[in-house]
Design a protein around this motif. Structure first.
Motif, PDB file in Angstrom:
ATOM      1  N   ARG A   1       0.851  -1.196   0.000  1.00 11.91           N
ATOM      2  CA  ARG A   1       0.000   0.000   0.000  1.00 11.91           C
ATOM      3  C   ARG A   1       0.888   1.249   0.000  1.00 11.91           C
ATOM      4  NH1 ARG A   1      -3.906   1.066   4.866  1.00 11.91           N
ATOM      5  NH2 ARG A   1      -3.587   3.294   4.913  1.00 11.91           N
ATOM      6  N   ALA A   2       0.882   1.980  -1.107  1.00 10.80           N
ATOM      7  CA  ALA A   2       1.714   3.178  -1.240  1.00 10.80           C
ATOM      8  C   ALA A   2       1.164   4.308  -0.370  1.00 10.80           C
ATOM      9  CB  ALA A   2       1.783   3.615  -2.694  1.00 10.80           C
ATOM     10  N   GLU A   3       2.042   4.951   0.367  1.00 12.93           N
ATOM     11  CA  GLU A   3       1.680   6.076   1.228  1.00 12.93           C
ATOM     12  C   GLU A   3       2.402   7.326   0.719  1.00 12.93           C
ATOM     13  OE1 GLU A   3      -0.441   6.232   3.688  1.00 12.93           O
ATOM     14  OE2 GLU A   3      -0.874   4.097   3.946  1.00 12.93           O
ATOM     15  N   PRO A   4       1.661   8.368   0.327  1.00 10.97           N
ATOM     16  CA  PRO A   4       2.295   9.586  -0.188  1.00 10.97           C
ATOM     17  C   PRO A   4       2.912  10.419   0.935  1.00 10.97           C
ATOM     18  CG  PRO A   4      -0.078   9.886  -0.067  1.00 10.97           C
ATOM     19  CD  PRO A   4       0.203   8.454   0.324  1.00 10.97           C
TER      20      PRO A   4
ATOM     21  N   VAL B   1      12.448  23.114   6.066  1.00 13.67           N
ATOM     22  CA  VAL B   1      12.101  24.345   5.351  1.00 13.67           C
ATOM     23  C   VAL B   1      12.415  24.340   3.860  1.00 13.67           C
ATOM     24  CG1 VAL B   1      12.206  25.817   7.403  1.00 13.67           C
ATOM     25  CG2 VAL B   1      14.262  25.452   6.051  1.00 13.67           C
ATOM     26  N   VAL B   2      13.396  23.583   3.417  1.00 12.56           N
ATOM     27  CA  VAL B   2      13.776  23.558   2.000  1.00 12.56           C
ATOM     28  C   VAL B   2      13.128  22.338   1.347  1.00 12.56           C
ATOM     29  CG1 VAL B   2      15.682  23.458   0.340  1.00 12.56           C
ATOM     30  CG2 VAL B   2      15.988  24.672   2.518  1.00 12.56           C
ATOM     31  N   PRO B   3      12.115  22.545   0.499  1.00 14.59           N
ATOM     32  CA  PRO B   3      11.393  21.414  -0.099  1.00 14.59           C
ATOM     33  C   PRO B   3      12.316  20.475  -0.883  1.00 14.59           C
ATOM     34  CG  PRO B   3      10.265  23.481  -0.549  1.00 14.59           C
ATOM     35  CD  PRO B   3      11.603  23.834   0.037  1.00 14.59           C
ATOM     36  N   SER B   4      12.144  19.171  -0.621  1.00 12.63           N
ATOM     37  CA  SER B   4      12.885  18.147  -1.353  1.00 12.63           C
ATOM     38  C   SER B   4      11.999  17.430  -2.349  1.00 12.63           C
ATOM     39  CB  SER B   4      13.485  17.133  -0.377  1.00 12.63           C
ATOM     40  OG  SER B   4      14.388  17.761   0.501  1.00 12.63           O
ATOM     41  N   GLY B   5      10.693  17.633  -2.241  1.00 15.34           N
ATOM     42  CA  GLY B   5       9.763  17.031  -3.184  1.00 15.34           C
ATOM     43  C   GLY B   5       8.879  15.989  -2.545  1.00 15.34           C
ATOM     44  N   ASP B   6       8.042  15.413  -3.396  1.00 10.77           N
ATOM     45  CA  ASP B   6       7.104  14.382  -2.971  1.00 10.77           C
ATOM     46  C   ASP B   6       7.584  13.017  -3.435  1.00 10.77           C
ATOM     47  OD1 ASP B   6       5.579  16.416  -1.976  1.00 10.77           O
ATOM     48  OD2 ASP B   6       3.941  16.186  -3.393  1.00 10.77           O
ATOM     49  N   THR B   7       7.238  12.022  -2.655  1.00 12.65           N
ATOM     50  CA  THR B   7       7.561  10.640  -2.959  1.00 12.65           C
ATOM     51  C   THR B   7       6.476   9.781  -2.315  1.00 12.65           C
ATOM     52  OG1 THR B   7       9.313   8.956  -2.879  1.00 12.65           O
ATOM     53  CG2 THR B   7       9.133  10.407  -0.965  1.00 12.65           C
TER      54      THR B   7
ATOM     55  N   VAL C   1       8.164  11.701  -6.983  1.00 14.37           N
ATOM     56  CA  VAL C   1       7.084  12.238  -7.790  1.00 14.37           C
ATOM     57  C   VAL C   1       7.425  13.649  -8.264  1.00 14.37           C
ATOM     58  CG1 VAL C   1       4.638  12.893  -7.761  1.00 14.37           C
ATOM     59  CG2 VAL C   1       5.390  10.853  -6.544  1.00 14.37           C
ATOM     60  N   SER C   2       8.043  14.450  -7.374  1.00 11.04           N
ATOM     61  CA  SER C   2       8.354  15.828  -7.733  1.00 11.04           C
ATOM     62  C   SER C   2       9.622  16.290  -7.014  1.00 11.04           C
ATOM     63  CB  SER C   2       7.181  16.744  -7.362  1.00 11.04           C
ATOM     64  OG  SER C   2       7.042  16.802  -5.954  1.00 11.04           O
ATOM     65  N   GLY C   3      10.105  17.461  -7.400  1.00  7.13           N
ATOM     66  CA  GLY C   3      11.287  18.039  -6.768  1.00  7.13           C
ATOM     67  C   GLY C   3      12.508  17.152  -6.954  1.00  7.13           C
ATOM     68  N   LEU C   4      13.431  17.207  -5.998  1.00  8.51           N
ATOM     69  CA  LEU C   4      14.627  16.360  -6.073  1.00  8.51           C
ATOM     70  C   LEU C   4      14.252  14.890  -6.118  1.00  8.51           C
ATOM     71  CD1 LEU C   4      17.226  18.018  -3.687  1.00  8.51           C
ATOM     72  CD2 LEU C   4      17.366  17.773  -6.161  1.00  8.51           C
ATOM     73  N   PHE C   5      13.238  14.513  -5.340  1.00 10.91           N
ATOM     74  CA  PHE C   5      12.816  13.113  -5.348  1.00 10.91           C
ATOM     75  C   PHE C   5      12.363  12.680  -6.743  1.00 10.91           C
ATOM     76  CE2 PHE C   5      11.731  13.358  -0.604  1.00 10.91           C
ATOM     77  CZ  PHE C   5      12.905  12.741  -0.249  1.00 10.91           C
ATOM     78  N   GLY C   6      11.782  13.590  -7.500  1.00 13.49           N
ATOM     79  CA  GLY C   6      11.332  13.277  -8.849  1.00 13.49           C
ATOM     80  C   GLY C   6      12.478  13.013  -9.809  1.00 13.49           C
ATOM     81  N   ARG C   7      13.669  13.441  -9.445  1.00 10.83           N
ATOM     82  CA  ARG C   7      14.872  13.213 -10.268  1.00 10.83           C
ATOM     83  C   ARG C   7      15.657  11.988  -9.809  1.00 10.83           C
ATOM     84  NH1 ARG C   7      16.846  17.294 -13.277  1.00 10.83           N
ATOM     85  NH2 ARG C   7      15.648  19.218 -13.316  1.00 10.83           N
TER      86      ARG C   7
END
Length: 159
Positions: free
Chosen positions: A52-55, A63-69, A91-97
């Motif tokens: 079960r994936a948990e966002p 304070v400095v956004p790293s993104g969503d995963t 999904v987004s931000g650094l995590f998205g890369r």
């Protein structure tokens, strides 16, 4: 690139396995360097549920956004050793890369202590970004080791 730990924790193996399934442990062992928050309406579950994936989202120092995963746990064994793998992805931000594989294995040492093998393998786009982030990842992993060693004596096996 990868960061990893091979540490002995002063807790029984069942207690360590249970703690690794707790979102609160994930949050506690990375603060203040990386602060995780749930993106789910009800917040973090009490325990990760395999399959079960948990966002989630994260911010460096809160304070400095790293993104969503997302966290998507799979439990299995390799030669009788329990392994927990996070199949989640950015999904987004650094995590998205980032493409990543995070595995944690727990080995009963037979004396009430547990050997934890914790390895995060990651690849960034562009690759130079992975190199630039590695020193920070290493610091976070050393902090994880320190915090897990501190917390492990308080973990108790599930009933």
């Amino acid at each position: 690139m990868h960061v990893g730990l091979r540490i002995v924790l002063d807790a029984p193996v069942d207690a360590v396995r249970d703690a690794l399934l707790s979102p609160s442990v994930m949050v506690t062992v990375t603060k203040p360097f990386l602060v995780y928050r749930s993106r789910a309406a009800g917040g973090f579950p009490e325990r990760w549920t395999p399959g079960r994936a948990e966002p989630i989202t994260a911010a460096a120092f809160g304070v400095v956004p790293s993104g969503d995963t997302h966290v998507d746990i799979d439990l299995y064994e390799v030669q009788g050793v329990p392994v927990q793998r996070d199949n989640g992805g950015g999904v987004s931000g650094l995590f998205g890369r980032m493409d990543m594989a995070h595995r944690m294995a727990t080995v009963d040492l037979g004396d009430g202590r547990t050997l934890l093998l914790d390895r995060l393998t990651y690849r960034m786009r562009p690759a130079i970004l992975g190199l630039a982030l590695w020193p920070g990842m290493w610091v976070i992993w050393q902090w994880r080791a320190l915090r897990m060693r501190q917390l492990a004596p308080t973990w108790r096996a599930p009933r």
